[in-house]
Design a protein around this motif. Structure first.
Motif, PDB file in Angstrom:
ATOM      1  N   GLU A 315       0.669  -1.162  -0.101  1.00 24.88           N
ATOM      2  CA  GLU A 315      -0.079   0.104  -0.012  1.00 24.88           C
ATOM      3  C   GLU A 315       0.976   1.324   0.000  1.00 24.88           C
ATOM      4  OE1 GLU A 315      -3.292  -0.043  -0.337  1.00 24.88           O
ATOM      5  OE2 GLU A 315      -3.106  -2.454  -0.448  1.00 24.88           O
ATOM      6  N   PRO A 316       0.422   2.335  -0.689  1.00 24.31           N
ATOM      7  CA  PRO A 316       1.300   3.542  -0.648  1.00 24.31           C
ATOM      8  C   PRO A 316       1.160   4.439   0.712  1.00 24.31           C
ATOM      9  CG  PRO A 316      -1.134   3.865  -1.811  1.00 24.31           C
ATOM     10  CD  PRO A 316      -0.798   2.258  -1.489  1.00 24.31           C
ATOM     11  N   GLY A 317       2.383   5.158   0.911  1.00 24.41           N
ATOM     12  CA  GLY A 317       2.215   6.000   2.075  1.00 24.41           C
ATOM     13  C   GLY A 317       2.568   5.139   3.324  1.00 24.41           C
ATOM     14  N   ARG A 318       3.190   3.964   3.421  1.00 26.10           N
ATOM     15  CA  ARG A 318       3.552   3.214   4.757  1.00 26.10           C
ATOM     16  C   ARG A 318       5.098   3.485   4.770  1.00 26.10           C
ATOM     17  NH1 ARG A 318      -0.420  -1.891   5.027  1.00 26.10           N
ATOM     18  NH2 ARG A 318      -2.589  -1.185   4.945  1.00 26.10           N
ATOM     19  N   GLN A 340       5.667  13.998   0.100  1.00 20.42           N
ATOM     20  CA  GLN A 340       4.972  14.691  -0.537  1.00 20.42           C
ATOM     21  C   GLN A 340       3.941  14.076  -1.705  1.00 20.42           C
ATOM     22  OE1 GLN A 340       4.884  18.239  -0.346  1.00 20.42           O
ATOM     23  NE2 GLN A 340       6.107  17.618   1.489  1.00 20.42           N
ATOM     24  N   ALA A 341       4.054  12.701  -1.723  1.00 16.34           N
ATOM     25  CA  ALA A 341       3.320  11.970  -2.769  1.00 16.34           C
ATOM     26  C   ALA A 341       1.882  11.775  -2.056  1.00 16.34           C
ATOM     27  CB  ALA A 341       3.682  10.360  -2.957  1.00 16.34           C
ATOM     28  N   PRO A 342       0.885  11.815  -3.046  1.00 15.21           N
ATOM     29  CA  PRO A 342      -0.394  11.885  -2.918  1.00 15.21           C
ATOM     30  C   PRO A 342      -0.711  10.477  -2.189  1.00 15.21           C
ATOM     31  CG  PRO A 342      -0.419  12.828  -4.925  1.00 15.21           C
ATOM     32  CD  PRO A 342       1.042  12.293  -4.541  1.00 15.21           C
ATOM     33  N   ILE A 343      -1.623  10.193  -1.119  1.00 17.65           N
ATOM     34  CA  ILE A 343      -2.004   8.839  -0.648  1.00 17.65           C
ATOM     35  C   ILE A 343      -3.361   8.608  -0.846  1.00 17.65           C
ATOM     36  CG2 ILE A 343      -2.082   7.455   1.433  1.00 17.65           C
ATOM     37  CD1 ILE A 343       0.085   9.197   2.542  1.00 17.65           C
ATOM     38  N   VAL A 344      -3.761   7.653  -1.607  1.00 19.61           N
ATOM     39  CA  VAL A 344      -4.949   7.602  -2.178  1.00 19.61           C
ATOM     40  C   VAL A 344      -5.382   6.072  -1.745  1.00 19.61           C
ATOM     41  CG1 VAL A 344      -6.950   7.342  -3.993  1.00 19.61           C
ATOM     42  CG2 VAL A 344      -5.086   9.247  -4.040  1.00 19.61           C
ATOM     43  N   ASP A 345      -6.442   5.443  -1.133  1.00 17.06           N
ATOM     44  CA  ASP A 345      -6.879   4.356  -0.865  1.00 17.06           C
ATOM     45  C   ASP A 345      -7.940   3.829  -1.819  1.00 17.06           C
ATOM     46  OD1 ASP A 345      -8.043   2.055   0.465  1.00 17.06           O
ATOM     47  OD2 ASP A 345      -7.055   2.332   2.298  1.00 17.06           O
ATOM     48  N   ALA A 346      -7.603   2.962  -2.493  1.00 21.01           N
ATOM     49  CA  ALA A 346      -8.563   2.213  -3.521  1.00 21.01           C
ATOM     50  C   ALA A 346      -9.454   1.219  -3.272  1.00 21.01           C
ATOM     51  CB  ALA A 346      -7.570   1.762  -4.856  1.00 21.01           C
TER      52      ALA A 346
END
Length: 368
Positions: A315-318, A340-346
């Protein structure tokens, strides 16, 4: 109109929310829904049962947010006796507990079209549900592996013996499949998220200070905060609902909160610089990567998550660290603050989760 019954050691009215609460809320949109909460006793309350605040509302029906709730409280409940020589009395206690099933949940079982049984103590009622209402569809919600959470041998034995009475086994992680006798009736449906929750604005509780937040007590590692708070004195570390596990935390920039209603935690999530999932390294199951609701909630609010390496997943942002390693904790927090990267849960919505559980044949992605 679907008539649903949920059997769980959680209570739908509890402050703390687990996946079964969100599933139950969605079922209530589809028809009459009942929630039967089991395992509350003097013994469980001495051990810190999170439903203790509901004890004076036990053994009667109460309607909450469109769901009829019944919390079964007794002076005792069966438990894991942990010794092979005590297998017979352990089994007898579980059998007696089942025989004492109150009249209200018995009626609810008879009237149900579908019965959701959550992993754990509730698994002992699989055979009773099938006997009382052979026409009811049984869905097993595999929130945990019975072996991993150290269930009593009686629960594990009854679960294996009655497994084929279950119509659908819902796995929120593929890693849980190994704990099932077989996977012929299993479907893969990950946990959902509530995007409407994150679209609202909540008051900022942090009073201008940079802050991080942890919510819950599962596998709580208090040493993380002792290390992190000393390394980052300008950050406030808010610990919500960790109970006795957080009792030793005593730095100026560690703020320990009691259990809060779920909605009260949302401002802490929305305005945090990052979230923390401080799981201790205790042979933690791999399925935690998929089933940790706190990590999903951080992603939902678009904030970075600091967690042990074993909970990173894809998952992104971890940002991962090694429990007990001060340098890796410092690096993970530094990276989270710099993100700084957007974190979007799909993830799917909880409505979509329930739809997949009820009609898995319509969704090829539920196949293992």
């Amino acid at each position: 109109m679907l008539n649903s019954l949920v059997i769980s050691v959680h209570d739908f009215r509890s402050l703390r929310k687990a996946s079964v609460h969100f599933i139950t809320g969605e079922l209530a949109h589809r028809g009459p829904t009942r929630f039967f909460s089991i395992g509350l006793s003097r013994l469980s309350m001495r051990r810190g049962d999170t439903r203790a605040n509901l004890a004076d509302r036990a053994n009667r029906v109460e309607r909450h947010e469109g769901v009829d709730c019944y919390l079964w409280k007794k002076a005792w409940h069966p438990f894991n006796m942990r010794r092979a020589q005590l297998a017979v009395p352990e089994s007898a206690l579980f059998r007696l507990y089942r025989l004492l099933l109150p009249s209200v949940p018995r009626r609810w079982i008879r009237e149900a079209d579908i019965v959701f049984i959550e992993s754990g103590l509730a698994a002992i009622f699989i055979a009773d549900v099938k006997r009382i209402n052979p026409a009811a569809r049984i869905v097993y919600l595999a929130s945990d592996d019975l072996e991993v959470v150290d269930c009593a041998s009686t629960i594990k034995r009854d679960f294996a013996r009655n497994f084929d009475k279950i119509d659908t086994v819902r796995l929120p992680s593929r890693f849980l499949a190994s704990g099932m006798p077989h996977t012929r009736s299993s479907i893969f449906v990950p946990h959902g998220i509530d995007r409407d929750m994150a679209s609202k604005s909540y008051p900022n509780p942090y009073k201008g200070r940079t802050a991080a937040v942890s919510v819950g007590s599962m596998l709580f590692d208090a040493s993380f905060f002792t290390t992190a708070a000393s390394q980052f004195p300008d950050i406030d570390f808010h610990v919500i609902g960790a109970g006795k596990s957080a009792a030793s935390l005593a730095r100026n920039n560690i703020i320990v909160h009691p259990e809060l209603a779920f909605v009260e935690t949302l401002g802490y999530l929305q305005h945090a610089a990052f979230g923390i999932a401080p799981y201790r390294d205790a042979e933690t199951p791999r399925y935690l990567i998929d089933t940790s609701l706190k990590l999903r909630q951080f992603g939902l609010f678009g904030i970075p998550a600091v967690c042990p390496n074993f909970a990173l997943g894809a998952e992104p942002g971890r940002f991962g660290y090694v429990p007990g390693n001060a340098e890796s904790i410092r690096e993970a927090i530094t990276a989270a603050l710099a993100n700084q990267a957007p974190i979007v849960d799909a993830s799917c919505s909880w409505a979509e989760v329930v739809e997949r559980i009820l009609e898995p044949q319509a969704y090829p992605d539920t196949r293992l």
